[in-house]
Design an enzyme around this catalytic site. Structure first.
Site, PDB file in Angstrom:
ATOM      1  N   ASP A 139       0.877  -1.169   0.000  1.00  0.00           N
ATOM      2  CA  ASP A 139       0.000   0.000   0.000  1.00  0.00           C
ATOM      3  C   ASP A 139       0.914   1.218   0.000  1.00  0.00           C
ATOM      4  O   ASP A 139       2.059   1.137   0.475  1.00  0.00           O
ATOM      5  CB  ASP A 139      -0.902  -0.002   1.232  1.00  0.00           C
ATOM      6  CG  ASP A 139      -2.003   1.048   1.170  1.00  0.00           C
ATOM      7  OD1 ASP A 139      -2.179   1.646   0.090  1.00  0.00           O
ATOM      8  OD2 ASP A 139      -2.674   1.273   2.191  1.00  0.00           O
ATOM      9  N   CYS A 142       1.873   2.904   3.680  1.00  0.00           N
ATOM     10  CA  CYS A 142       2.584   2.080   4.657  1.00  0.00           C
ATOM     11  C   CYS A 142       4.055   2.478   4.708  1.00  0.00           C
ATOM     12  O   CYS A 142       4.757   2.446   3.692  1.00  0.00           O
ATOM     13  CB  CYS A 142       2.412   0.618   4.260  1.00  0.00           C
ATOM     14  SG  CYS A 142       3.659  -0.508   4.860  1.00  0.00           S
ATOM     15  N   CYS A 145       6.449  -0.235   3.703  1.00  0.00           N
ATOM     16  CA  CYS A 145       6.320  -0.486   2.266  1.00  0.00           C
ATOM     17  C   CYS A 145       7.187   0.516   1.498  1.00  0.00           C
ATOM     18  O   CYS A 145       7.853   0.165   0.518  1.00  0.00           O
ATOM     19  CB  CYS A 145       4.863  -0.340   1.821  1.00  0.00           C
ATOM     20  SG  CYS A 145       3.731  -1.561   2.512  1.00  0.00           S
ATOM     21  N   ARG A 169      -4.918  -0.884   2.795  1.00  0.00           N
ATOM     22  CA  ARG A 169      -5.010  -1.169   4.235  1.00  0.00           C
ATOM     23  C   ARG A 169      -6.304  -0.671   4.850  1.00  0.00           C
ATOM     24  O   ARG A 169      -6.766  -1.201   5.863  1.00  0.00           O
ATOM     25  CB  ARG A 169      -3.812  -0.553   4.962  1.00  0.00           C
ATOM     26  CG  ARG A 169      -2.483  -1.186   4.581  1.00  0.00           C
ATOM     27  CD  ARG A 169      -1.385  -0.710   5.504  1.00  0.00           C
ATOM     28  NE  ARG A 169      -1.243   0.737   5.485  1.00  0.00           N
ATOM     29  CZ  ARG A 169      -0.745   1.460   6.483  1.00  0.00           C
ATOM     30  NH1 ARG A 169      -0.369   0.865   7.603  1.00  0.00           N
ATOM     31  NH2 ARG A 169      -0.627   2.777   6.369  1.00  0.00           N
TER      32      ARG A 169
END
Length: 259
Positions: A139, A142, A145, A169
């Protein structure tokens, strides 16, 4: 002497009769046990899962635990009694010899088969000298991420190709039933003519230009939920095992090389 022989004959007869009775009792016991066992009827179990719990079964088969079936549903993996009257959700381990996580082994197969459905819809960052391929649920909001993506070149230099699946998310829809912003942003990126470039810019904090097209963002999210994803990043390894969370490039390479 005649009396002694008669006693021996009597004892022999008694032993034979006792053995016969024991065999008969054992056979009767097993027969009664078999009568008490319910054969697995996958249609009955599937119907009960759907009618009672709203669980849509994709496959049902006998598990390693006697009397319990393994049911892979769109909502996850469950263990169900053969008559469909009892259900368990959780880890099933074998401790016959080594400790084996049977649930994870089953989910690994589900992951590998499921990923194939999205082969043409993933955003991929290929390694020139490819040694390993990982699939990552991601995502753009994040933090870890973004950290993983910032090190993309390091992963690629180690021979690791990274393929992304979308996992909003915030969910697919908000409390009002409208598409969440997370979903719309990921859909817009996947709809871009250069989705790899769009994803990199978004992870660097750029505003996402909204686009609409047919992309399986919701299907990818649902697949993630089915196989146990509850946060991002979530990394599917080549053997189907899944690692939750960020892994530094060198550490991930070590793990992949050890498989």
């Amino acid at each position: 002497m005649k009396i002694f022989k008669s006693v021996l004959v009597l004892v022999s007869v008694l032993l034979v009769n006792t053995s016969a009775m024991a065999v008969s009792a054992d056979t009767q016991s097993k027969s009664e046990q078999n009568k008490g066992q319910t054969a697995l009827d996958t249609k009955v179990v599937a119907a009960k899962l759907l009618s009672k719990l709203g669980l849509q079964a994709e496959s049902i088969k006998a598990s390693s635990m006697e009397g319990m079936a393994e049911a892979v549903t769109k909502q996850g993996l469950f263990y169900v009694s053969y008559d469909g009257n009892y259900i368990l959700q959780g880890k099933l381990y074998s401790i016959k010899e080594d400790v084996i996580d049977l649930t994870e082994n089953s989910l690994a197969d589900v992951r590998l088969n499921g990923v194939k459905k999205f082969d043409s819809n993933m955003i991929t960052y290929p390694a020139k000298n490819e040694k390993h391929v990982i699939t990552v649920f991601t995502d753009i909001t994040c933090g870890y991420c973004r950290k993983l993506h910032e090190q993309m070149q390091d992963y690629n230099d180690l021979g690791i190709t990274v393929r992304y699946l979308a996992y909003p998310r915030a969910g697919v829809r908000d409390e009002l039933g409208n598409y969440s912003q997370s979903f719309k942003d990921l859909r817009s990126i996947w709809c871009h003519e250069s989705p790899d470039v769009a994803l990199t810019k978004a992870k660097m904090g750029s505003q996402v230009a909204q686009r609409i097209c047919e992309q399986p963002i919701e299907a990818e999210f649902n697949f993630g939920r089915q196989i146990g994803v509850n946060g991002t990043p979530a990394i599917i390894l080549e053997n189907g095992m899944m690692m939750p969370g960020y892994q530094p490039p060198e550490r991930l390479a070590q793990i992949l090389n050890s498989l």
